[in-house]
Design a protein around this motif. Structure first.
Motif, PDB file in Angstrom:
ATOM      1  N   ARG A 248       0.905  -0.918  -0.253  1.00 27.95           N
ATOM      2  CA  ARG A 248      -0.148  -0.101   0.289  1.00 27.95           C
ATOM      3  C   ARG A 248       0.882   1.525   0.123  1.00 27.95           C
ATOM      4  NH1 ARG A 248      -4.369  -1.136   4.484  1.00 27.95           N
ATOM      5  NH2 ARG A 248      -4.394   1.113   4.618  1.00 27.95           N
ATOM      6  N   HIS A 249       2.140   1.023   0.665  1.00 30.07           N
ATOM      7  CA  HIS A 249       2.762   2.394   0.228  1.00 30.07           C
ATOM      8  C   HIS A 249       2.791   2.767  -0.928  1.00 30.07           C
ATOM      9  CE1 HIS A 249       5.963   5.235   1.616  1.00 30.07           C
ATOM     10  NE2 HIS A 249       7.263   3.905   0.815  1.00 30.07           N
ATOM     11  N   LEU A 250       3.477   1.562  -1.330  1.00 26.75           N
ATOM     12  CA  LEU A 250       3.943   1.773  -3.207  1.00 26.75           C
ATOM     13  C   LEU A 250       2.569   1.839  -3.897  1.00 26.75           C
ATOM     14  CD1 LEU A 250       5.972  -1.574  -3.886  1.00 26.75           C
ATOM     15  CD2 LEU A 250       6.392   0.956  -3.768  1.00 26.75           C
ATOM     16  N   SER A 251       1.689   1.681  -3.593  1.00 26.02           N
ATOM     17  CA  SER A 251       0.229   2.409  -4.222  1.00 26.02           C
ATOM     18  C   SER A 251       0.403   3.884  -4.136  1.00 26.02           C
ATOM     19  CB  SER A 251      -1.016   1.620  -3.962  1.00 26.02           C
ATOM     20  OG  SER A 251      -0.664   0.711  -4.321  1.00 26.02           O
ATOM     21  N   TRP A 252       0.908   4.073  -2.426  1.00 29.08           N
ATOM     22  CA  TRP A 252       0.814   5.851  -2.382  1.00 29.08           C
ATOM     23  C   TRP A 252       1.851   6.625  -3.177  1.00 29.08           C
ATOM     24  CZ3 TRP A 252       4.742   8.234  -0.387  1.00 29.08           C
ATOM     25  CH2 TRP A 252       4.677  10.141  -0.229  1.00 29.08           C
ATOM     26  N   ALA A 253       3.371   5.883  -3.268  1.00 27.23           N
ATOM     27  CA  ALA A 253       4.660   6.097  -4.039  1.00 27.23           C
ATOM     28  C   ALA A 253       3.977   6.804  -5.229  1.00 27.23           C
ATOM     29  CB  ALA A 253       5.418   5.567  -3.618  1.00 27.23           C
ATOM     30  N   GLN A 254       3.756   5.328  -5.896  1.00 26.79           N
ATOM     31  CA  GLN A 254       3.317   5.496  -7.495  1.00 26.79           C
ATOM     32  C   GLN A 254       2.053   6.886  -7.908  1.00 26.79           C
ATOM     33  OE1 GLN A 254       1.256   1.688  -7.746  1.00 26.79           O
ATOM     34  NE2 GLN A 254       3.609   0.495  -7.805  1.00 26.79           N
ATOM     35  N   ALA A 255       0.494   6.652  -6.971  1.00 25.30           N
ATOM     36  CA  ALA A 255       0.424   8.012  -6.949  1.00 25.30           C
ATOM     37  C   ALA A 255       0.544   9.184  -7.120  1.00 25.30           C
ATOM     38  CB  ALA A 255      -1.444   7.522  -5.904  1.00 25.30           C
ATOM     39  N   ASP A 358       1.720   4.382  23.227  1.00 27.12           N
ATOM     40  CA  ASP A 358       1.386   6.006  22.552  1.00 27.12           C
ATOM     41  C   ASP A 358       0.579   4.842  21.331  1.00 27.12           C
ATOM     42  OD1 ASP A 358       3.444   5.636  19.975  1.00 27.12           O
ATOM     43  OD2 ASP A 358       3.911   5.482  21.209  1.00 27.12           O
ATOM     44  N   ALA A 359      -0.661   5.025  20.620  1.00 29.05           N
ATOM     45  CA  ALA A 359      -1.429   4.142  20.005  1.00 29.05           C
ATOM     46  C   ALA A 359      -1.562   4.098  18.698  1.00 29.05           C
ATOM     47  CB  ALA A 359      -3.438   4.678  20.440  1.00 29.05           C
ATOM     48  N   ASN A 360      -1.006   3.191  18.169  1.00 28.54           N
ATOM     49  CA  ASN A 360      -0.974   3.173  16.642  1.00 28.54           C
ATOM     50  C   ASN A 360      -2.159   3.761  15.482  1.00 28.54           C
ATOM     51  OD1 ASN A 360       2.114   2.765  16.827  1.00 28.54           O
ATOM     52  ND2 ASN A 360       1.241   0.602  17.768  1.00 28.54           N
ATOM     53  N   ARG A 361      -2.065   4.428  14.567  1.00 26.75           N
ATOM     54  CA  ARG A 361      -3.479   4.229  14.005  1.00 26.75           C
ATOM     55  C   ARG A 361      -3.087   4.353  12.896  1.00 26.75           C
ATOM     56  NH1 ARG A 361      -6.665   7.096  17.678  1.00 26.75           N
ATOM     57  NH2 ARG A 361      -7.966   7.690  16.385  1.00 26.75           N
ATOM     58  N   VAL A 362      -4.203   3.171  12.192  1.00 31.02           N
ATOM     59  CA  VAL A 362      -4.319   2.461  10.867  1.00 31.02           C
ATOM     60  C   VAL A 362      -5.060   3.525  10.055  1.00 31.02           C
ATOM     61  CG1 VAL A 362      -4.878   0.384   8.771  1.00 31.02           C
ATOM     62  CG2 VAL A 362      -4.689   0.512  11.749  1.00 31.02           C
ATOM     63  N   SER A 363      -4.397   3.902   8.340  1.00 30.91           N
ATOM     64  CA  SER A 363      -5.372   4.847   7.696  1.00 30.91           C
ATOM     65  C   SER A 363      -5.605   3.813   6.369  1.00 30.91           C
ATOM     66  CB  SER A 363      -4.537   5.995   8.052  1.00 30.91           C
ATOM     67  OG  SER A 363      -3.508   5.974   6.876  1.00 30.91           O
ATOM     68  N   THR A 364      -6.997   4.748   6.133  1.00 33.30           N
ATOM     69  CA  THR A 364      -7.597   3.729   5.199  1.00 33.30           C
ATOM     70  C   THR A 364      -7.775   4.694   4.157  1.00 33.30           C
ATOM     71  OG1 THR A 364      -8.419   1.963   6.647  1.00 33.30           O
ATOM     72  CG2 THR A 364      -8.999   2.347   4.806  1.00 33.30           C
ATOM     73  N   VAL A 365      -7.384   4.643   2.802  1.00 36.45           N
ATOM     74  CA  VAL A 365      -7.023   6.456   2.273  1.00 36.45           C
ATOM     75  C   VAL A 365      -7.245   5.140   0.687  1.00 36.45           C
ATOM     76  CG1 VAL A 365      -5.848   8.869   0.988  1.00 36.45           C
ATOM     77  CG2 VAL A 365      -5.834   7.165   3.156  1.00 36.45           C
ATOM     78  N   SER A 366      -8.624   5.913   0.183  1.00 37.33           N
ATOM     79  CA  SER A 366      -8.212   5.327  -1.411  1.00 37.33           C
ATOM     80  C   SER A 366      -8.796   6.765  -2.200  1.00 37.33           C
ATOM     81  CB  SER A 366      -9.955   4.302  -1.472  1.00 37.33           C
ATOM     82  OG  SER A 366     -10.924   5.164  -1.226  1.00 37.33           O
ATOM     83  N   GLY A 367      -8.528   6.228  -3.622  1.00 37.96           N
ATOM     84  CA  GLY A 367      -9.125   7.084  -4.487  1.00 37.96           C
ATOM     85  C   GLY A 367      -7.303   8.123  -5.067  1.00 37.96           C
ATOM     86  N   PRO A 368      -7.316   8.486  -6.649  1.00 42.01           N
ATOM     87  CA  PRO A 368      -6.432   8.555  -7.146  1.00 42.01           C
ATOM     88  C   PRO A 368      -5.605   9.913  -6.612  1.00 42.01           C
ATOM     89  CG  PRO A 368      -7.987   9.176  -8.644  1.00 42.01           C
ATOM     90  CD  PRO A 368      -8.656   9.297  -7.766  1.00 42.01           C
ATOM     91  N   TYR A 369      -5.784  10.330  -5.379  1.00 39.98           N
ATOM     92  CA  TYR A 369      -5.599  12.014  -5.480  1.00 39.98           C
ATOM     93  C   TYR A 369      -4.658  11.232  -3.648  1.00 39.98           C
ATOM     94  CZ  TYR A 369      -6.438  13.550  -9.752  1.00 39.98           C
ATOM     95  OH  TYR A 369      -6.145  14.291 -10.893  1.00 39.98           O
ATOM     96  N   ALA A 370      -5.142  10.258  -3.366  1.00 33.94           N
ATOM     97  CA  ALA A 370      -5.312  10.463  -1.917  1.00 33.94           C
ATOM     98  C   ALA A 370      -4.201  10.029  -1.130  1.00 33.94           C
ATOM     99  CB  ALA A 370      -5.791   8.699  -1.209  1.00 33.94           C
ATOM    100  N   TRP A 371      -3.069  10.150  -1.761  1.00 34.56           N
ATOM    101  CA  TRP A 371      -1.971  10.289  -0.961  1.00 34.56           C
ATOM    102  C   TRP A 371      -1.578  11.814  -0.557  1.00 34.56           C
ATOM    103  CZ3 TRP A 371       1.941  13.830  -2.808  1.00 34.56           C
ATOM    104  CH2 TRP A 371       1.331  14.369  -3.861  1.00 34.56           C
ATOM    105  N   ARG A 372      -1.974  12.762  -1.022  1.00 30.32           N
ATOM    106  CA  ARG A 372      -2.084  13.435  -0.213  1.00 30.32           C
ATOM    107  C   ARG A 372      -2.826  14.022   1.165  1.00 30.32           C
ATOM    108  NH1 ARG A 372      -4.171  17.625  -4.995  1.00 30.32           N
ATOM    109  NH2 ARG A 372      -2.727  17.116  -6.691  1.00 30.32           N
ATOM    110  N   GLU A 373      -4.122  12.771   1.296  1.00 30.26           N
ATOM    111  CA  GLU A 373      -4.245  12.918   2.541  1.00 30.26           C
ATOM    112  C   GLU A 373      -4.148  11.763   3.038  1.00 30.26           C
ATOM    113  OE1 GLU A 373      -7.340  14.694   3.346  1.00 30.26           O
ATOM    114  OE2 GLU A 373      -7.426  15.665   1.559  1.00 30.26           O
ATOM    115  N   ASP A 374      -3.329  10.696   3.136  1.00 29.27           N
ATOM    116  CA  ASP A 374      -1.899   9.808   4.082  1.00 29.27           C
ATOM    117  C   ASP A 374      -1.483  10.285   4.297  1.00 29.27           C
ATOM    118  OD1 ASP A 374      -1.247   7.394   4.671  1.00 29.27           O
ATOM    119  OD2 ASP A 374      -1.595   6.774   3.086  1.00 29.27           O
TER     120      ASP A 374
END
Length: 911
Positions: A248-255, A358-374
């Motif tokens: 999913r990090h690769l998806s983020w980087a690719q987007a 500290d609590a680790n939080r799992v982010s769930t982001v989708s969409g072609p511009y989601a990398w900006r929010e993730d």
């Protein structure tokens, strides 16, 4: 025998099982055994060993969430993280395990030989393969192929593959410094049926080593066949072992790269080159050149990708093309679904959060511009700190401190699972989670640590680092170690001088030694090394002040005597007193308190209570104090209650164990809330303690929190089904549930895996004894003496059993040996004295009973035995003395009061 390194046994079994427990239970003469291990042992999952064979199904994602991240080829990381990848390449993590090739094998396989105890092992090659001709599991010489190398510095070991999926670690290793073969067990022969033999249980890579030497290990042990089908994503400790699966990090980087490319090219997308290859699991015996995944189809590798996209002409070179069908991933590439257009951001529930973590939080982001929010960039946790901090000099104290408080323990929790002595309780990906969510670390107990907390057995780093002032001040692993190369940030003492002013600490006014000498070295004085596997030096990370006075008092190592080994420890004590002044009148070091607590003497009770409550002390020290308080029974209950409410999870875990002594209703009241503790280790321990009371729990607790927690406990046993402790744990719960047949089978299975595993041997003997099968109980204990002839608890249990059978002479011999091996156990001396008394050896009995009384003058059983002894000898004066003591100890008991009245009347009449 060699010292037995049971490093993967469940610590609950090791700590609580008979043979380790100092608490005297029903162990007077006439009782069935020295202790009742079932009441003291770890409670496990249901039934028999067969239960362990039942796999735990992995539930499908019913919530409609995104598919879980997958492990990818580590070469994918190099495209954007070139410097980090370069540092990692060739590191100990990278070389943790390698296929055996001419480039990776360092040992001499040119028909070399090694002879030990008259047995010859020969190392040779056949073509490009490496072989060892050595003693096999049947005691006969055979050829075994070397499949993998293990380690590169100080020594290199070799893994030999068996047909049942096992990889076994040869105990003849290669000395990489002196270029010679040597044995890890040089002092005496290890026979083939010994679990320490290279073909035995504790040299098994799948169980002992694999989890921390590979990435995304799937052990896949099948108890019914006693075999493995182990696989991994990468053969070494790769990027994702710490950062988590990266698809999913690769998806983020690719987007991100796709959008940037579009913006900079006026709508013309250029090739980005981000590699999205998914690592296929590799099974044992399948050589995949470490981290190189097989391409999906021959000839389809393009610019680092392992497969062409679904449609030709859609940016194959960069592997960022959208698949032909919406929602599908192209083979081997991670890409955004074609139909995804909207951008959504959500944050899932906290993962493993707890007070003090500290609590680790799992982010769930989708969409072609989601990398900006993730904010997590496709990962499930942030390994670094969210706010940058620095170390600044405080001009008032001339000491460095963090510019802001360390708020995250994620980094330490990521390193800890492999850099600690612990056992796993959950096989989900552990990096980033609080340690006690997936592991249970060992406390500062024998034989792992010296009494003052210094490393003794191979415990790695975590347990000692938690004791340090560095940890308390917010120092992290990466403050001293570069996390990718694993090298020190700066050479030698320079790494210390980044936070400690050289003008103060490099001065002879500080170290009192010649500059450049070992005595002037920070690490030699504050982090002395101890050698493991004969050649491997490990530094103690408690970073303590040298204390030769503790060496003199407690017999523990000290940095001064390590260097000045030609001088008596008193010489070092005098020098330290001259330099730093006398410590007379200072509060005792916690090592002194823990040492006293280990002996179980009544004088340690008060200091242990104070230490457990002292919030200025390290949590692992306080938790160890609680653990030692368990042997004091009711006297430690209030401390346990306070510990069960502490924000430190190690305190809560130790407290739960200590609250076993409570009456049932009180136990239910205090422990039921902990069935919902944020950390799995605490929850399952609470379930273990409450298991005998399951039918008494309120319905709401029974059918919700308890059922869930005990199911987690059972899952933990299945996870460790290749260890004797897991079967031992199953057996204890089976006894609680009234399933004697399952309990017996599980105890026997534990002993089949490891005949030297004493907790199962004690419990099985007790099981037979309670069933009236004393001859079988006797056989089980006698077999144990083969593996541990100097184990005092075995001698003690056998002596009591023989006494119960009326074999008093043999009972006395075994109890005499138990008294020699356990000289500080007053109940052992008591039972030895009672046996001698039954044999008519009154004088010898008196000696043992008086010695027992000297160790514990508050034990009514010992005082009663002395009163009876003197009464039988018509020594009314001494009989009266001990009877009065007995009445004072048990004033409500009418028996001693009646005896006292008769004695006083008899003595009055005699006057």
């Amino acid at each position: 025998m060699q010292q037995r390194h049971l490093c993967l046994l469940l610590s609950l079994a090791c700590v609580l099982g008979v043979g380790c427990d100092k608490a005297a239970k029903n162990d007077t003469l006439g009782a069935s055994m020295a202790e009742d291990p079932v009441t003291a042992a770890t409670v496990p999952g249901p039934g028999s060993a067969a239960v362990l064979a039942q796999p735990t199904p992995v539930p499908a994602d019913a919530g409609g969430g995104p598919s879980p991240a997958l492990f990818v080829d580590s070469r994918s990381c190099a495209r954007c993280h070139e410097d980090e990848y370069r540092r990692w390449t060739g590191s100990h993590h990278d070389l943790a395990m390698q296929p055996a090739t001419g480039d990776t094998v360092l040992g001499d396989f040119d028909d070399a030989s090694f002879i030990q105890f008259g047995k010859v092992s020969r190392f040779f090659k056949r073509g490009s393969s490496f072989f060892v001709n050595t003693e096999g599991p049947d005691g006969k010489l055979a050829d075994f192929e070397v499949k993998y190398t293990f380690g590169v510095e100080w020594l290199q070991q070799y893994l030999l593959e068996f047909g049942d999926g096992r990889l076994q670690s040869l105990t003849i290793a290669w000395d990489t410094e002196n270029h010679r073969w040597f044995s890890l067990y040089p002092d005496e022969p290890v026979v083939p049926d010994d679990p320490l033999h290279w073909t035995g249980l504790y040299q098994n890579w799948n169980m002992m080593c694999a989890e921390c030497h590979s990435t995304d290990l799937q052990k896949n042990y099948d108890p019914s066949a006693d075999s493995y089908d182990t696989s991994w994503a990468e053969i070494d400790v790769g990027c994702q072992a710490c950062h988590g699966p990266a698809s999913r990090h690769l998806s983020w980087a690719q987007a991100r790269e796709r959008e940037m490319s579009v913006e900079t090219s006026s709508g013309v997308t250029g090739a980005s080159g981000v590699d999205g290859s998914i690592a296929e699991p590799v099974k044992t015996g399948v050589e995949a050149a470490g981290r190189v995944a097989e391409p999906a189809e021959a000839g389809t590798e393009a610019a680092g990708c392992v497969a062409e996209p679904a449609e030709a002409g859609t940016e194959a070179a960069s592997c960022i093309a959208e698949p032909a069908e919406a929602g599908m991933e192209a083979a081997g590439c991670v890409a955004e679904p074609a139909e995804a257009r909207g951008t959504t951001v959500s944050v899932d529930a906290e993962v493993g959060g707890t007070r003090g973590e500290d609590a680790n939080r799992v982010s769930t982001v989708s969409g072609p511009y989601a990398w900006r929010e993730d904010k997590l960039k496709g990962f499930t946790f942030e390994l670094g700190e969210t706010e940058a901090a620095s170390w600044v000099l405080d001009p008032g104290t001339l000491k460095y401190k963090r510019s802001m408080e360390l708020k995250s323990q994620v980094q330490l929790n990521t390193c800890a699972p492999c850099h600690s002595r612990r056992h796993p309780i959950d096989d989900s990906f552990s990096a980033g989670q609080p340690l006690l969510q997936t592991q249970v670390p060992e406390l500062l107990l024998e034989p792992l640590y010296f009494a003052d907390g210094q490393i003794r057995d191979e415990v790695y780093v975590y347990g000692s680092f938690l004791q340090s002032k560095m940890y308390a001040k917010g120092v992290r692993c990466s403050d001293c170690h570069e996390p990718h190369s694993l090298e020190l940030r700066y050479p030698g003492d320079n790494v210390c001088l980044t936070c400690h002013l050289g003008s103060l600490y490099e001065s002879s006014q500080h170290h009192f030694h010649k500059s450049g000498s070992a005595g002037a070295s920070c690490v030699e004085c504050h982090m002395p090394a101890r050698y493991y596997m004969r050649l491997d030096p490990r530094r103690d990370h408690s970073i303590r002040i040298p204390r030769p006075d503790l060496g003199a008092k407690l017999g523990v190592p000290d940095a001064c005597s390590r260097c000045h080994h030609d001088k008596p420890v008193e010489w070092s004590v005098d020098a330290a007193r001259k330099w730093w002044g006398s410590r007379d009148g200072q509060a005792p070091n916690y090592g002194e308190i823990l040492a006293a607590g280990r002996s179980g003497g009544p004088q340690a009770l008060g200091p242990l209570l104070s230490l457990a409550a002292d919030r200025e002390q390290p949590a692992i020290v306080r938790a160890t104090a609680l653990e030692l308080l368990r042997s004091y029974g009711d006297a430690g209950v209030e401390a346990m209650i306070a510990g069960s409410r502490d924000e430190e999870p190690l305190l809560r875990l130790a407290a739960v164990r200590g609250l076993e002594v409570l009456p049932p209703q009180k136990k239910i009241e205090l422990l039921s809330p902990l069935l919902g503790d944020p950390l799995r280790a605490v929850r399952i321990e609470a379930a273990r303690v409450l298991a005998p009371l399951a039918s008494m729990l309120p319905a709401a607790v029974q059918h919700a929190a308890f059922d869930t927690a005990i199911a987690e406990f059972e899952a933990a046993q299945r996870l460790m089904a290749d260890t004797p402790a897991a079967h031992f744990n199953m057996a204890v719960l089976s006894e609680i549930r009234g399933d004697g047949a399952a309990a017996k089978a599980a105890y026997r299975w534990a002993l089949k895996l490891d005949p030297s595993f004493l907790p199962a041997r004690f419990n099985l003997a007790n099981f037979y004894n309670r069933s009236g099968r004393n001859l079988e109980a006797e056989r089980v204990l006698r077999e144990g003496l083969r593996w541990a002839p100097d184990e005092g608890e075995l001698r003690y249990s056998l002596g009591l059993l023989l006494a119960e059978e009326g074999k008093l002479e043999e009972a006395a011999r075994n109890l005499a040996e138990a008294a020699r091996l356990l000289p500080q156990r007053p109940r052992v001396l008591l039972n030895f004295g009672l046996t001698l008394q039954h044999l008519g050896r009154s004088g010898q009995a008196e000696t043992q009973l008086l010695a027992a009384h000297a160790l514990d003058d508050s034990d009514p059983g010992i005082v009663n035995a002395l009163a009876v002894l003197y009464l039988q000898r018509a020594d009314l004066t001494h009989a009266l003395y001990y009877t009065r003591k007995l009445v004072a100890l048990v004033p409500e008991d009418p028996g001693p009061r009646g005896l006292l009245a008769r004695l006083e009347a008899q003595l009055a009449a005699a006057r």
